[in-house]
Design an enzyme around this catalytic site. Structure first.
Site, PDB file in Angstrom:
ATOM      1  N   VAL A 174       0.836  -1.209   0.000  1.00 35.55           N
ATOM      2  CA  VAL A 174       0.000   0.000   0.000  1.00 35.55           C
ATOM      3  C   VAL A 174       0.868   1.256   0.000  1.00 35.55           C
ATOM      4  CG1 VAL A 174      -1.939  -1.149   1.163  1.00 35.55           C
ATOM      5  CG2 VAL A 174      -0.193  -0.029   2.550  1.00 35.55           C
ATOM      6  N   HIS A 222      -4.605  -4.206  -2.112  1.00 35.91           N
ATOM      7  CA  HIS A 222      -4.965  -3.747  -0.764  1.00 35.91           C
ATOM      8  C   HIS A 222      -5.054  -2.225  -0.659  1.00 35.91           C
ATOM      9  CE1 HIS A 222      -3.233  -7.845   0.709  1.00 35.91           C
ATOM     10  NE2 HIS A 222      -4.427  -7.959   0.162  1.00 35.91           N
ATOM     11  N   CYS A 281     -13.894   9.521   2.328  1.00 37.16           N
ATOM     12  CA  CYS A 281     -14.941   9.758   3.313  1.00 37.16           C
ATOM     13  C   CYS A 281     -16.013   8.692   3.108  1.00 37.16           C
ATOM     14  CB  CYS A 281     -15.538  11.152   3.148  1.00 37.16           C
ATOM     15  SG  CYS A 281     -16.990  11.396   4.209  1.00 37.16           S
ATOM     16  N   CYS A 293     -18.388  17.154   4.129  1.00 34.35           N
ATOM     17  CA  CYS A 293     -19.639  16.885   4.844  1.00 34.35           C
ATOM     18  C   CYS A 293     -19.488  16.917   6.362  1.00 34.35           C
ATOM     19  CB  CYS A 293     -20.232  15.551   4.378  1.00 34.35           C
ATOM     20  SG  CYS A 293     -19.349  14.115   5.024  1.00 34.35           S
ATOM     21  N   GLY A 342       8.885 -11.329  -3.370  1.00 30.57           N
ATOM     22  CA  GLY A 342       8.848 -10.846  -1.984  1.00 30.57           C
ATOM     23  C   GLY A 342       7.534 -11.045  -1.277  1.00 30.57           C
TER      24      GLY A 342
HETATM   25 ZN   LIG Z   1     -17.631  13.514   3.580  1.00 33.15          ZN
END
Ligand SMILES: [Zn+2]
Length: 282
Positions: A108, A124, A132, A186, A224
């Site tokens: 990641v 991943h 959000c 938001c 790996g």
């Molecule tokens: Zn939001």
């Protein structure tokens, strides 16, 4: 570089395979540890350290989110500062030289893209993005970091041991008074790093992209990874079931051991540059 490395027979075999056709590559934590990013599992595939936070904990508890973000505020900059190593760079060169037909990663950290690899399938997710969960707004983790540091100046300069996935071991006492980030659109406090947590499935889009790459690929090379997660083991099994070669550059035991056609137990940051040079992609 070629003169100070004595290639094992399996590596010469892999080289021949790559001359004939470009391979699909699947990478894991082992390619990023030389860049200073810790892995969940050791060479024997055994997980060390405390269990990572699950998706259910993160979603279900404001205290868990506070713990996550506090630790991440300390741990993420080290991932952000990490740079690709010779193995990431060699894979990008091999792809440019058409020796690699596609790249799937379990990591990641975004280091493949930094090294110049394009169209990476991130099983991943990516720690440098945030989403959000209420309004769907996508943000850069760096924006969130600036907010976290401004709101929690008392944590600046705290030393902590880096843990996998941009986490850090931080004493509980530091968590009191920590202010978690809010969505600028938001106002929700349900911001989540765009990574797959334990207890959360790999998103369908990534699963389908990986499966269709497997269908097209003439062979798969694992780099790996112990392939302990089911999503990655499934890809190895899928290649083997199709009667296509499965190769690995990995030090230590692997879940897919019995399926392997060839295995090179040497550091990938040594083997991949050798391959790139040998195949004229240096
Ligand atoms: Zn939001």
């Amino acid at each position: 570089m070629l003169h100070d490395f004595d290639p094992p027979a399996a590596l010469l075999e892999l080289c021949e395979l790559m001359v004939r056709q470009p391979l699909l590559v699947l990478t894991g934590a082992g390619i990023s540890t030389p860049s200073g990013i810790p892995a969940y599992r050791d060479k024997e595939g055994v997980r060390h350290g405390r269990a990572p936070m699950t998706y259910q904990e993160f979603i279900g508890s404001a205290a868990a989110r506070r713990r996550y973000w506090a630790r991440s505020m300390i741990g993420w900059p080290k991932v952000h500062q990490a740079r690709p190593n010779t193995a990431h760079q060699a894979l990008a060169r091999l792809a440019a030289g058409r020796r690699i037909a596609g790249l799937i990663t379990q990591n990641v950290d975004g280091l493949h893209q930094q090294a110049g690899s394009e169209e990476v399938i991130e099983l991943h997710g990516n720690l440098h993005r945030v989403r959000c969960l209420d309004c769907g707004k996508r943000l850069w983790r760096s924006e969130i970091q600036a907010e976290l540091e401004a709101e929690n100046a008392y944590l600046q300069g705290v030393e902590a041991v880096l843990a996998p996935d941009g986490d850090a071991r931080l004493a509980e006492a530091y968590l009191e008074g920590f202010r978690i980030p809010w969505c600028p659109c938001c106002g929700s406090d349900l911001l989540k790093p765009d990574v797959v947590f334990y207890g959360e499935g790999v998103p369908a889009e990534q699963t389908e992209a990986a499966s269709s790459s497997i269908e097209r690929a003439p062979a798969l090379l694992v780099v790996g990874s112990t392939v302990m997660t089911y999503s990655s083991f499934r890809l190895c099994r899928s290649i083997a079931e199709r009667g296509k070669p499965l190769a690995a550059i990995n030090q230590g035991a692997m879940r897919a051991e019995a399926l392997l056609n060839l295995k090179i137990e040497r550091p990938c940051e040594q083997v991949l540059p050798w391959l790139a040079e040998r195949l004229g992609s240096a």
